[in-house]
Design a protein around this motif. Structure first.
Motif, PDB file in Angstrom:
ATOM      1  N   ARG A  59      15.606  -2.734   1.749  1.00  0.00           N
ATOM      2  CA  ARG A  59      15.523  -1.910   2.952  1.00  0.00           C
ATOM      3  C   ARG A  59      15.801  -0.435   2.685  1.00  0.00           C
ATOM      4  O   ARG A  59      15.574   0.398   3.570  1.00  0.00           O
ATOM      5  CB  ARG A  59      16.469  -2.476   4.010  1.00  0.00           C
ATOM      6  N   GLU A  60      16.263  -0.126   1.497  1.00  0.00           N
ATOM      7  CA  GLU A  60      16.476   1.267   1.112  1.00  0.00           C
ATOM      8  C   GLU A  60      15.248   1.885   0.466  1.00  0.00           C
ATOM      9  O   GLU A  60      15.211   3.095   0.223  1.00  0.00           O
ATOM     10  CB  GLU A  60      17.679   1.380   0.167  1.00  0.00           C
ATOM     11  N   ARG A  61      14.232   1.080   0.185  1.00  0.00           N
ATOM     12  CA  ARG A  61      13.017   1.603  -0.427  1.00  0.00           C
ATOM     13  C   ARG A  61      12.303   2.542   0.549  1.00  0.00           C
ATOM     14  O   ARG A  61      12.060   2.174   1.708  1.00  0.00           O
ATOM     15  CB  ARG A  61      12.062   0.463  -0.795  1.00  0.00           C
ATOM     16  N   PRO A  62      11.920   3.748   0.133  1.00  0.00           N
ATOM     17  CA  PRO A  62      11.186   4.642   1.037  1.00  0.00           C
ATOM     18  C   PRO A  62       9.900   4.022   1.576  1.00  0.00           C
ATOM     19  O   PRO A  62       9.561   4.208   2.760  1.00  0.00           O
ATOM     20  CB  PRO A  62      10.911   5.866   0.164  1.00  0.00           C
ATOM     21  N   ALA A  63       9.185   3.276   0.736  1.00  0.00           N
ATOM     22  CA  ALA A  63       7.931   2.662   1.186  1.00  0.00           C
ATOM     23  C   ALA A  63       8.197   1.577   2.224  1.00  0.00           C
ATOM     24  O   ALA A  63       7.406   1.403   3.165  1.00  0.00           O
ATOM     25  CB  ALA A  63       7.175   2.082  -0.007  1.00  0.00           C
ATOM     26  N   TYR A  64       9.278   0.840   2.065  1.00  0.00           N
ATOM     27  CA  TYR A  64       9.660  -0.161   3.059  1.00  0.00           C
ATOM     28  C   TYR A  64       9.918   0.521   4.402  1.00  0.00           C
ATOM     29  O   TYR A  64       9.451   0.063   5.460  1.00  0.00           O
ATOM     30  CB  TYR A  64      10.903  -0.911   2.588  1.00  0.00           C
ATOM     31  N   LYS A  65      10.659   1.618   4.368  1.00  0.00           N
ATOM     32  CA  LYS A  65      10.981   2.338   5.599  1.00  0.00           C
ATOM     33  C   LYS A  65       9.725   2.892   6.255  1.00  0.00           C
ATOM     34  O   LYS A  65       9.583   2.844   7.491  1.00  0.00           O
ATOM     35  CB  LYS A  65      11.968   3.463   5.299  1.00  0.00           C
ATOM     36  N   LEU A  73       0.824  -1.206   0.000  1.00  0.00           N
ATOM     37  CA  LEU A  73       0.000   0.000   0.000  1.00  0.00           C
ATOM     38  C   LEU A  73       0.858   1.258   0.000  1.00  0.00           C
ATOM     39  O   LEU A  73       0.545   2.238  -0.691  1.00  0.00           O
ATOM     40  CB  LEU A  73      -0.917  -0.001   1.227  1.00  0.00           C
ATOM     41  N   GLU A  74       1.951   1.228   0.721  1.00  0.00           N
ATOM     42  CA  GLU A  74       2.848   2.386   0.741  1.00  0.00           C
ATOM     43  C   GLU A  74       3.548   2.557  -0.606  1.00  0.00           C
ATOM     44  O   GLU A  74       3.792   3.685  -1.052  1.00  0.00           O
ATOM     45  CB  GLU A  74       3.869   2.241   1.872  1.00  0.00           C
ATOM     46  N   GLU A  75       3.859   1.465  -1.274  1.00  0.00           N
ATOM     47  CA  GLU A  75       4.448   1.553  -2.614  1.00  0.00           C
ATOM     48  C   GLU A  75       3.456   2.145  -3.612  1.00  0.00           C
ATOM     49  O   GLU A  75       3.828   2.957  -4.470  1.00  0.00           O
ATOM     50  CB  GLU A  75       4.907   0.165  -3.100  1.00  0.00           C
ATOM     51  N   VAL A  76       2.200   1.757  -3.495  1.00  0.00           N
ATOM     52  CA  VAL A  76       1.164   2.261  -4.396  1.00  0.00           C
ATOM     53  C   VAL A  76       0.935   3.759  -4.170  1.00  0.00           C
ATOM     54  O   VAL A  76       0.667   4.512  -5.109  1.00  0.00           O
ATOM     55  CB  VAL A  76      -0.141   1.458  -4.195  1.00  0.00           C
ATOM     56  N   GLY A  77       1.015   4.166  -2.914  1.00  0.00           N
ATOM     57  CA  GLY A  77       0.903   5.585  -2.611  1.00  0.00           C
ATOM     58  C   GLY A  77      -0.509   6.123  -2.569  1.00  0.00           C
ATOM     59  O   GLY A  77      -0.718   7.343  -2.632  1.00  0.00           O
ATOM     60  N   GLN A  78      -1.494   5.236  -2.431  1.00  0.00           N
ATOM     61  CA  GLN A  78      -2.885   5.661  -2.332  1.00  0.00           C
ATOM     62  C   GLN A  78      -3.318   5.715  -0.873  1.00  0.00           C
ATOM     63  O   GLN A  78      -2.876   4.906  -0.049  1.00  0.00           O
ATOM     64  CB  GLN A  78      -3.789   4.681  -3.093  1.00  0.00           C
ATOM     65  N   ASP A 136       8.604  -8.165  -5.977  1.00  0.00           N
ATOM     66  CA  ASP A 136       9.674  -7.880  -5.024  1.00  0.00           C
ATOM     67  C   ASP A 136       9.121  -7.595  -3.634  1.00  0.00           C
ATOM     68  O   ASP A 136       9.770  -7.907  -2.631  1.00  0.00           O
ATOM     69  CB  ASP A 136      10.511  -6.700  -5.512  1.00  0.00           C
ATOM     70  N   VAL A 137       7.953  -6.984  -3.567  1.00  0.00           N
ATOM     71  CA  VAL A 137       7.343  -6.750  -2.261  1.00  0.00           C
ATOM     72  C   VAL A 137       7.078  -8.085  -1.575  1.00  0.00           C
ATOM     73  O   VAL A 137       7.422  -8.283  -0.401  1.00  0.00           O
ATOM     74  CB  VAL A 137       6.044  -5.937  -2.377  1.00  0.00           C
ATOM     75  N   TYR A 138       6.500  -9.023  -2.314  1.00  0.00           N
ATOM     76  CA  TYR A 138       6.146 -10.300  -1.689  1.00  0.00           C
ATOM     77  C   TYR A 138       7.355 -11.198  -1.485  1.00  0.00           C
ATOM     78  O   TYR A 138       7.598 -11.693  -0.372  1.00  0.00           O
ATOM     79  CB  TYR A 138       5.068 -11.035  -2.479  1.00  0.00           C
TER      80      TYR A 138
END
Length: 209
Positions: free
Chosen positions: A186-192, A22-27, A156-158
């Motif tokens: 772990r460097e992905r902003p959405a992961y953080k 959900l954070e990757e999608v940005g909605q 990659d998320v899963y």
């Protein structure tokens, strides 16, 4: 203000996978936290997921359960996020997404419970053996920067969640390919953001328990 996405989760669950997506999608999304012995088994939530487990999302009236399905669904529902390859380039995307949801999930879960496949019975199991499964998973994350080459996707998320969780809790062998892949994830902003949000909820729950 109400949103189009209702997210049902518990921060100490596979809901972390769906939250990351959900954070990757940005909605925007509305979140409902459920507890294992109470609200997760209540009639109103069982009407959404009869399994009585999380995560689940409801998007414009459509229910999606299972973390891998949620990842794939959101990638298709919000194509502008660029989290799915073009349809004619989805071989690796589907292959490794479902490999992680099937053989990897089963092999790692059985190993963590101390369950082993009797010698000679590997063909009866969808994953064969733990060692074979993990070696194959290593191949999936060794072919390029991401599962689908240069493009980060829902796969990659899963897959990444399986690797990241496995390394953190020791349920997947530490191998150079896994460590390098996890470091990139772990460097992905959405992961953080996901880790920060769920980490804060976990701390709050532990403080109040």
């Amino acid at each position: 203000m109400p949103t189009d996405i209702a997210f049902y989760t518990n921060p100490m669950s596979r809901g972390q996978i769906a939250r990351w997506m959900l954070e990757e999608v940005g909605q925007p999304y509305d979140m409902t936290i459920l507890d294992y012995d109470g609200t997760m088994k209540a009639a109103d939530y069982l009407a959404i997921n009869p399994m009585g487990k999380v995560p689940a999302i409801v998007h414009k009236g459509k229910v999606v359960t299972e973390a891998a399905a949620i990842c794939a669904y959101l990638a298709d529902a919000f194509p502008d996020a660029g989290l799915a390859p073009p349809v004619d380039q989805r071989a690796d995307y589907y292959r490794w997404l479902f490999f992680a949801a099937g053989p990897v999930e089963a092999a790692v879960s059985n190993k963590s419970l101390g369950l082993t496949v009797p010698e000679g019975r590997e063909r009866s199991m969808g994953y064969g053996s733990y060692d074979q499964t993990v070696t194959t998973l290593e191949k999936a994350v060794s072919g390029g920067q991401w599962i689908c080459g240069d493009q980060f996707t829902a796969a990659d998320v899963y897959v990444g969640s399986q690797v990241d969780w496995g390394l953190t809790f020791g349920t997947i062998d530490s191998r150079p390919a896994f460590e390098a892949y996890a470091a990139r994830l772990r460097e992905r902003p959405a992961y953080k953001r996901q880790k920060e949000l769920d980490g804060a909820l976990i701390a709050q729950m532990q403080k109040s328990s």
